[in-house]
Design a protein around this motif. Structure first.
Motif, mmCIF file in Angstrom:
data_model
loop_
_atom_site.group_PDB
_atom_site.id
_atom_site.type_symbol
_atom_site.label_atom_id
_atom_site.label_comp_id
_atom_site.label_asym_id
_atom_site.label_seq_id
_atom_site.Cartn_x
_atom_site.Cartn_y
_atom_site.Cartn_z
ATOM 1 N N MET A 1 44.005 25.813 43.798
ATOM 2 C CA MET A 1 44.083 26.276 42.417
ATOM 3 C C MET A 1 42.689 26.668 41.965
ATOM 4 O O MET A 1 41.760 25.877 42.097
ATOM 5 N N PRO A 2 42.536 27.859 41.436
ATOM 6 C CA PRO A 2 41.212 28.265 40.934
ATOM 7 C C PRO A 2 40.825 27.471 39.691
ATOM 8 O O PRO A 2 41.672 26.890 39.016
ATOM 9 N N GLU A 3 39.525 27.460 39.412
ATOM 10 C CA GLU A 3 39.026 26.764 38.224
ATOM 11 C C GLU A 3 39.151 27.612 36.966
ATOM 12 O O GLU A 3 39.205 27.087 35.860
ATOM 13 N N SER A 4 39.168 28.942 37.150
ATOM 14 C CA SER A 4 39.256 29.856 36.009
ATOM 15 C C SER A 4 39.739 31.216 36.498
ATOM 16 O O SER A 4 39.861 31.448 37.693
ATOM 17 N N ALA A 5 40.004 32.074 35.545
ATOM 18 C CA ALA A 5 40.332 33.478 35.813
ATOM 19 C C ALA A 5 39.240 34.325 35.182
ATOM 20 O O ALA A 5 38.662 33.935 34.165
ATOM 21 N N THR A 6 38.970 35.469 35.779
ATOM 22 C CA THR A 6 37.953 36.355 35.220
ATOM 23 C C THR A 6 38.582 37.668 34.788
ATOM 24 O O THR A 6 39.304 38.305 35.554
ATOM 25 N N ALA A 7 38.286 38.050 33.557
ATOM 26 C CA ALA A 7 38.663 39.357 33.023
ATOM 27 C C ALA A 7 37.391 40.198 32.984
ATOM 28 O O ALA A 7 36.386 39.772 32.413
ATOM 29 N N CYS A 8 37.440 41.353 33.615
ATOM 30 C CA CYS A 8 36.292 42.257 33.676
ATOM 31 C C CYS A 8 36.651 43.543 32.942
ATOM 32 O O CYS A 8 37.796 43.994 32.992
ATOM 33 N N ASN A 9 35.669 44.139 32.287
ATOM 34 C CA ASN A 9 35.925 45.379 31.554
ATOM 35 C C ASN A 9 35.337 46.614 32.239
ATOM 36 O O ASN A 9 35.164 47.645 31.598
ATOM 37 N N CYS A 10 35.047 46.521 33.545
ATOM 38 C CA CYS A 10 34.550 47.714 34.247
ATOM 39 C C CYS A 10 35.646 48.780 34.266
ATOM 40 O O CYS A 10 36.805 48.507 33.928
ATOM 41 N N THR A 11 35.310 49.975 34.660
ATOM 42 C CA THR A 11 36.273 51.070 34.615
ATOM 43 C C THR A 11 37.490 50.821 35.497
ATOM 44 O O THR A 11 38.598 51.215 35.147
ATOM 45 N N VAL A 12 37.330 50.147 36.620
ATOM 46 C CA VAL A 12 38.463 49.883 37.506
ATOM 47 C C VAL A 12 39.291 48.711 36.996
ATOM 48 O O VAL A 12 40.508 48.824 36.833
ATOM 49 N N CYS A 13 38.674 47.573 36.753
ATOM 50 C CA CYS A 13 39.416 46.380 36.329
ATOM 51 C C CYS A 13 40.138 46.604 35.005
ATOM 52 O O CYS A 13 41.247 46.109 34.811
ATOM 53 N N ILE A 88 39.778 31.600 30.708
ATOM 54 C CA ILE A 88 39.410 32.965 31.089
ATOM 55 C C ILE A 88 37.914 33.148 30.881
ATOM 56 O O ILE A 88 37.390 32.916 29.790
ATOM 57 N N ASP A 89 37.249 33.547 31.954
ATOM 58 C CA ASP A 89 35.848 33.946 31.875
ATOM 59 C C ASP A 89 35.810 35.456 31.709
ATOM 60 O O ASP A 89 36.640 36.171 32.283
ATOM 61 N N HIS A 90 34.867 35.930 30.932
ATOM 62 C CA HIS A 90 34.747 37.366 30.694
ATOM 63 C C HIS A 90 33.475 37.872 31.352
ATOM 64 O O HIS A 90 32.407 37.269 31.201
ATOM 65 N N PHE A 91 33.627 38.969 32.089
ATOM 66 C CA PHE A 91 32.485 39.592 32.758
ATOM 67 C C PHE A 91 32.303 40.983 32.180
ATOM 68 O O PHE A 91 33.244 41.785 32.179
ATOM 69 N N GLU A 92 31.118 41.268 31.685
ATOM 70 C CA GLU A 92 30.806 42.579 31.105
ATOM 71 C C GLU A 92 30.376 43.490 32.255
ATOM 72 O O GLU A 92 29.202 43.606 32.578
ATOM 73 N N ASN A 95 28.622 47.768 31.316
ATOM 74 C CA ASN A 95 27.247 48.150 30.989
ATOM 75 C C ASN A 95 26.188 47.175 31.477
ATOM 76 O O ASN A 95 25.211 47.575 32.091
ATOM 77 N N THR A 96 26.371 45.892 31.200
ATOM 78 C CA THR A 96 25.274 44.942 31.429
ATOM 79 C C THR A 96 25.428 44.077 32.675
ATOM 80 O O THR A 96 24.466 43.474 33.122
ATOM 81 N N PHE A 97 26.636 43.950 33.225
ATOM 82 C CA PHE A 97 26.922 43.084 34.372
ATOM 83 C C PHE A 97 26.559 41.634 34.089
ATOM 84 O O PHE A 97 26.038 40.926 34.945
ATOM 85 N N ASP A 98 26.852 41.188 32.876
ATOM 86 C CA ASP A 98 26.566 39.822 32.455
ATOM 87 C C ASP A 98 27.852 39.018 32.328
ATOM 88 O O ASP A 98 28.892 39.538 31.913
ATOM 89 N N ASP A 99 27.765 37.728 32.673
ATOM 90 C CA ASP A 99 28.835 36.795 32.343
ATOM 91 C C ASP A 99 28.721 36.493 30.858
ATOM 92 O O ASP A 99 27.637 36.212 30.361
ATOM 93 N N LEU A 100 29.841 36.547 30.156
ATOM 94 C CA LEU A 100 29.844 36.275 28.728
ATOM 95 C C LEU A 100 30.264 34.826 28.494
ATOM 96 O O LEU A 100 30.954 34.236 29.330
#
Length: 112
Positions: A1-13, A88-92, A95-100
């Motif tokens: 079981m993963p610890e979290s899920a990541t939502a990314c806002n890049c053009t593909v994801c 949910i972890d958010h990844f920017e 533009n910035t490639f930062d974990d939010l």
């Protein structure tokens, strides 16, 4: 079981609408069966189910310094109940490639 899920806002994801669970191939994540592959740039490949076309995972094309290959599976392909409370972890990734910072939302907040 993963610890979290990541939502990314890049053009593909953003277009795939995926929620990713990350690890290293054959460590925390393994997959089997045939897939159709779309290679983006020189670093990442997206794998799709050849029957239904859903994006199943992405995998790094190369290995890191320890010889491990990064991989992520699309949690939206699983049943909601077992993963509903994962944060949910958010990844920017646009533009910035930062974990939010976490905002307190979990998967059930997006699905239900």
């Amino acid at each position: 079981m993963p610890e979290s899920a990541t939502a990314c806002n890049c053009t593909v994801c953003r277009r795939y609408g995926a929620l990713w669970a990350y690890d290293y191939e054959n460590e925390g994540i393994s997959f089997s069966g045939s897939t159709k592959i779309y290679v983006r740039g020189k670093a990442i490949e997206f794998h799709f189910c050849p029957s239904c076309g859903c994006v199943a995972l992405w995998r790094a094309q190369g290995s890191d310094e320890q010889g491990r290959r990064r991989i992520a599976v699309n949690l939206r392909l699983t049943e909601p109940e077992p993963i509903a409370s994962l944060p949910i972890d958010h990844f920017e990734g646009l533009n910035t490639f930062d974990d939010l910072p976490r905002d307190g939302r979990c998967i059930k907040d997006m699905w239900f």
